[in-house]
Design a protein around this motif. Sequence first.
Motif, mmCIF file in Angstrom:
data_model
loop_
_atom_site.group_PDB
_atom_site.id
_atom_site.type_symbol
_atom_site.label_atom_id
_atom_site.label_comp_id
_atom_site.label_asym_id
_atom_site.label_seq_id
_atom_site.Cartn_x
_atom_site.Cartn_y
_atom_site.Cartn_z
ATOM 1 N N THR A 222 -19.745 -42.802 -5.637
ATOM 2 C CA THR A 222 -20.778 -42.146 -6.429
ATOM 3 C C THR A 222 -21.620 -43.190 -7.145
ATOM 4 O OG1 THR A 222 -19.442 -40.155 -6.777
ATOM 5 C CG2 THR A 222 -21.237 -40.553 -8.328
ATOM 6 N N ASP A 224 -24.688 -42.740 -9.554
ATOM 7 C CA ASP A 224 -25.644 -41.946 -10.325
ATOM 8 C C ASP A 224 -26.357 -42.894 -11.287
ATOM 9 O OD1 ASP A 224 -24.899 -39.693 -8.987
ATOM 10 O OD2 ASP A 224 -23.572 -38.941 -10.556
ATOM 11 N N ASN A 246 -31.471 -41.126 -10.044
ATOM 12 C CA ASN A 246 -31.082 -41.209 -8.641
ATOM 13 C C ASN A 246 -29.607 -40.823 -8.505
ATOM 14 O OD1 ASN A 246 -29.949 -43.557 -6.363
ATOM 15 N ND2 ASN A 246 -31.416 -42.004 -5.748
ATOM 16 N N ASN A 248 -26.646 -40.386 -5.935
ATOM 17 C CA ASN A 248 -26.332 -40.842 -4.589
ATOM 18 C C ASN A 248 -24.821 -40.780 -4.365
ATOM 19 O OD1 ASN A 248 -25.505 -43.154 -2.612
ATOM 20 N ND2 ASN A 248 -27.667 -42.805 -2.182
ATOM 21 N N ASP A 249 -24.418 -40.013 -3.379
ATOM 22 C CA ASP A 249 -23.004 -39.921 -2.990
ATOM 23 C C ASP A 249 -22.869 -40.347 -1.537
ATOM 24 O OD1 ASP A 249 -22.028 -39.064 -5.402
ATOM 25 O OD2 ASP A 249 -22.158 -36.923 -4.900
ATOM 26 N N GLN A 250 -21.973 -41.294 -1.293
ATOM 27 C CA GLN A 250 -21.705 -41.755 0.066
ATOM 28 C C GLN A 250 -20.255 -41.457 0.415
ATOM 29 O OE1 GLN A 250 -21.104 -46.035 1.150
ATOM 30 N NE2 GLN A 250 -23.027 -45.759 2.262
ATOM 31 N N THR A 288 -24.246 -39.191 3.648
ATOM 32 C CA THR A 288 -24.797 -39.838 2.457
ATOM 33 C C THR A 288 -25.864 -38.897 1.890
ATOM 34 O OG1 THR A 288 -24.410 -42.062 3.288
ATOM 35 C CG2 THR A 288 -26.038 -41.824 1.543
ATOM 36 N N ASN A 290 -28.686 -38.419 -1.001
ATOM 37 C CA ASN A 290 -29.513 -39.174 -1.937
ATOM 38 C C ASN A 290 -30.604 -38.267 -2.502
ATOM 39 O OD1 ASN A 290 -30.336 -41.926 -3.050
ATOM 40 N ND2 ASN A 290 -32.246 -41.248 -2.100
ATOM 41 N N ARG A 291 -30.639 -38.146 -3.850
ATOM 42 C CA ARG A 291 -31.616 -37.278 -4.499
ATOM 43 C C ARG A 291 -32.261 -38.027 -5.663
ATOM 44 N NH1 ARG A 291 -29.434 -31.898 -6.399
ATOM 45 N NH2 ARG A 291 -31.470 -31.082 -5.756
ATOM 46 N N ASN A 292 -33.582 -38.039 -5.695
ATOM 47 C CA ASN A 292 -34.334 -38.575 -6.822
ATOM 48 C C ASN A 292 -34.873 -37.406 -7.635
ATOM 49 O OD1 ASN A 292 -34.000 -41.345 -6.245
ATOM 50 N ND2 ASN A 292 -35.612 -41.245 -4.688
#
Length: 321
Positions: A222, A224, A246, A248-250, A288, A290-292
Amino acid sequence: MTNFETEKQSFSAENFESAIGGAATDILRNLPGVSINAEGQLSIRGNVGFVVMLNGRPVQGDPVTLLGQLPANSVEKIEWISSPSAQYDSEGKAGIINITTVRVTTDGLYLQVNSRFGLPSIENYGNAQSQKRYGSDFNLNFVKGKWDFSLGAGYLRNDQAGRREGNVITYRGDTATHFPSRGERSIDEINYSGRFTLGYNPNEKNSLNLGFYAGVRDRVRTADILYFDNHRQINGIRQDSFQYFNANDQNRRGDFVLGSIDYSLKFDSRASLSSSFLYEYTMLGGPTINRNLGYPDLSLVYQDEYNTNDNPLNGIRWNLD
């Protein structure tokens, strides 16, 4: 006990008490010349590209995925063969790692149960969730006359807290753009696996063995990060700032299943005949996300990405020696 030969080094797992309750990778980290980087790549003296064998049977899947799901308490010894025979040389230029699991040699019932618990983190680094570290595993082995039966399973949760702070500055002509950021960068990891073996030795010349291994590794990183003061400076004059969040979880998941059956026949002379059949399935991958987002109004979405990556393996190997 550690044995050194010209082309082989053997390490007994009981020498590494710090790995008790962990996985086979925790034993490897203690071996000389072995390293595992942040991406999970395993190397020996800087070399990669070797064969991993489980009880003498070659495995084609990702080494760290397999070893991370094998409880350290189920490992009897680890051998590193630096100069493999011609049979495996083309597959493992850097050598062979052979993992031997625990087996009982005398008649009787053997049971080993282990557990592991981690204390709360001293520093949580502002992570949204507290880290969890615990696990348990068992090994059951029964030997009676011609029969050898073993059963084992393990579960390990090993989270890591983390934080990232940084500032990226890009220059283009008379414009400097600043991207200062701070936020969480943590890892949640779960490993669980099971194994089953059955051996039948009707006499000293014949031996038949059946084995089954399966496991799952689920690792989520994670990140964030809040970009709290993005701004430009043109000829040294600061422009208006902008901020966004941002998320972001991978996810990196690894599933594997191994099934094998082996038969060996010894003749009165020094000759012997052995045959092995191995089926292997692994699936590596995971999405993955990914959010802005706007900040502090997280309902405002600037960018939303979802990428997935699957790397399957479905193979059969048959050897006759």
